[in-house]
Design a protein around this motif. Structure first.
Motif, PDB file in Angstrom:
ATOM      1  N   VAL A  99     -10.251 -12.547  -9.093  1.00  0.00           N
ATOM      2  CA  VAL A  99      -9.342 -13.662  -9.325  1.00  0.00           C
ATOM      3  C   VAL A  99     -10.064 -14.689 -10.181  1.00  0.00           C
ATOM      4  N   LYS A 100      -9.318 -15.321 -11.037  1.00  0.00           N
ATOM      5  CA  LYS A 100      -9.896 -16.317 -11.917  1.00  0.00           C
ATOM      6  C   LYS A 100      -9.823 -17.678 -11.243  1.00  0.00           C
ATOM      7  N   LYS A 101     -10.935 -18.401 -11.278  1.00  0.00           N
ATOM      8  CA  LYS A 101     -11.006 -19.738 -10.702  1.00  0.00           C
ATOM      9  C   LYS A 101     -11.425 -20.716 -11.794  1.00  0.00           C
ATOM     10  N   THR A 102     -10.851 -21.870 -11.766  1.00  0.00           N
ATOM     11  CA  THR A 102     -11.249 -22.933 -12.671  1.00  0.00           C
ATOM     12  C   THR A 102     -12.063 -23.938 -11.858  1.00  0.00           C
ATOM     13  N   GLU A 111     -24.742 -27.265 -19.754  1.00  0.00           N
ATOM     14  CA  GLU A 111     -25.640 -27.086 -20.901  1.00  0.00           C
ATOM     15  C   GLU A 111     -26.920 -26.355 -20.491  1.00  0.00           C
ATOM     16  N   LEU A 112     -27.537 -26.794 -19.405  1.00  0.00           N
ATOM     17  CA  LEU A 112     -28.782 -26.165 -18.950  1.00  0.00           C
ATOM     18  C   LEU A 112     -28.544 -24.701 -18.547  1.00  0.00           C
ATOM     19  N   GLN A 116     -29.992 -21.113 -20.336  1.00  0.00           N
ATOM     20  CA  GLN A 116     -30.739 -20.099 -19.582  1.00  0.00           C
ATOM     21  C   GLN A 116     -29.932 -18.810 -19.402  1.00  0.00           C
ATOM     22  N   LYS A 117     -28.775 -18.752 -20.046  1.00  0.00           N
ATOM     23  CA  LYS A 117     -27.896 -17.578 -20.000  1.00  0.00           C
ATOM     24  C   LYS A 117     -27.543 -17.172 -18.563  1.00  0.00           C
ATOM     25  N   ILE A 118     -27.233 -18.171 -17.762  1.00  0.00           N
ATOM     26  CA  ILE A 118     -26.827 -17.917 -16.377  1.00  0.00           C
ATOM     27  C   ILE A 118     -25.382 -17.420 -16.366  1.00  0.00           C
ATOM     28  N   ASN A 119     -25.142 -16.378 -15.610  1.00  0.00           N
ATOM     29  CA  ASN A 119     -23.812 -15.825 -15.440  1.00  0.00           C
ATOM     30  C   ASN A 119     -23.127 -16.635 -14.334  1.00  0.00           C
ATOM     31  N   PHE A 120     -22.182 -17.482 -14.712  1.00  0.00           N
ATOM     32  CA  PHE A 120     -21.532 -18.375 -13.748  1.00  0.00           C
ATOM     33  C   PHE A 120     -20.795 -17.607 -12.647  1.00  0.00           C
ATOM     34  N   LEU A 124     -21.774 -17.870  -8.725  1.00  0.00           N
ATOM     35  CA  LEU A 124     -20.794 -18.366  -7.750  1.00  0.00           C
ATOM     36  C   LEU A 124     -20.559 -17.333  -6.652  1.00  0.00           C
ATOM     37  N   GLN A 125     -20.453 -16.064  -7.027  1.00  0.00           N
ATOM     38  CA  GLN A 125     -20.271 -15.018  -6.019  1.00  0.00           C
ATOM     39  C   GLN A 125     -21.452 -14.974  -5.057  1.00  0.00           C
ATOM     40  N   SER A 126     -22.669 -15.033  -5.595  1.00  0.00           N
ATOM     41  CA  SER A 126     -23.865 -15.010  -4.740  1.00  0.00           C
ATOM     42  C   SER A 126     -23.901 -16.221  -3.818  1.00  0.00           C
ATOM     43  N   ALA A 127     -23.582 -17.381  -4.361  1.00  0.00           N
ATOM     44  CA  ALA A 127     -23.596 -18.605  -3.547  1.00  0.00           C
ATOM     45  C   ALA A 127     -22.527 -18.547  -2.448  1.00  0.00           C
TER      46      ALA A 127
END
Length: 134
Positions: A99-102, A111-112, A116-120, A124-127
């Motif tokens: 599901v898409k979340k905004t 920006e940071l 660092q090319k973090i996969n959002f 979020l899933q891991s958190a």
């Protein structure tokens, strides 16, 4: 979530032959319909429609009707067939759908993280899993 619902269902369906296609509907499940350019295509679509229709009823904890197999009245351009589905695959598919979340985060964090090319999504899933203990 799928308490007391069977894994397998068989419902009678009516194939309505028209000049351009074949429509299928389920007398016991109003609103569950499908169509195709050939009978095999229409049956394939009807199986998918039946799976989703029943899955939705299960999600809403509705009573799924016992199919009526006798005394079915059909028109001259109609044929009765039986469509069977096993709910295991559709239940698994729907449980694992994305599901898409905004969300809103401060600009500087965005920006940071992008630098660092973090996969959002992955973060979020891991958190969420850590927070929920799963």
């Amino acid at each position: 979530m799928y308490k007391n619902y069977p894994d397998d269902y068989i419902f009678p369906a009516i194939i309505e032959t028209n000049t351009n296609n074949f429509n299928i509907y389920f007398p016991d499940l109003p609103g569950c319909v499908a169509s195709g350019n050939s009978i095999p295509e229409a049956i394939k679509e009807a199986k998918g429609a039946l799976e989703l229709h029943l899955w939705g009823m299960e999600q809403d904890d509705e009573i799924i009707p016992v199919p009526e197999y006798k005394d079915m009245q059909i028109a001259a351009n109609e044929t009765i067939c039986f469509i069977d589905v096993n709910m295991f695959n559709i239940r698994a598919q729907m449980a694992n759908r994305s599901v898409k979340k905004t969300l809103t985060i401060p600009w500087y964090l965005n920006e940071l993280a992008e630098k660092q090319k973090i996969n959002f999504s992955q973060l979020l899933q891991s958190a969420l899993k850590a927070q929920l203990g799963i």
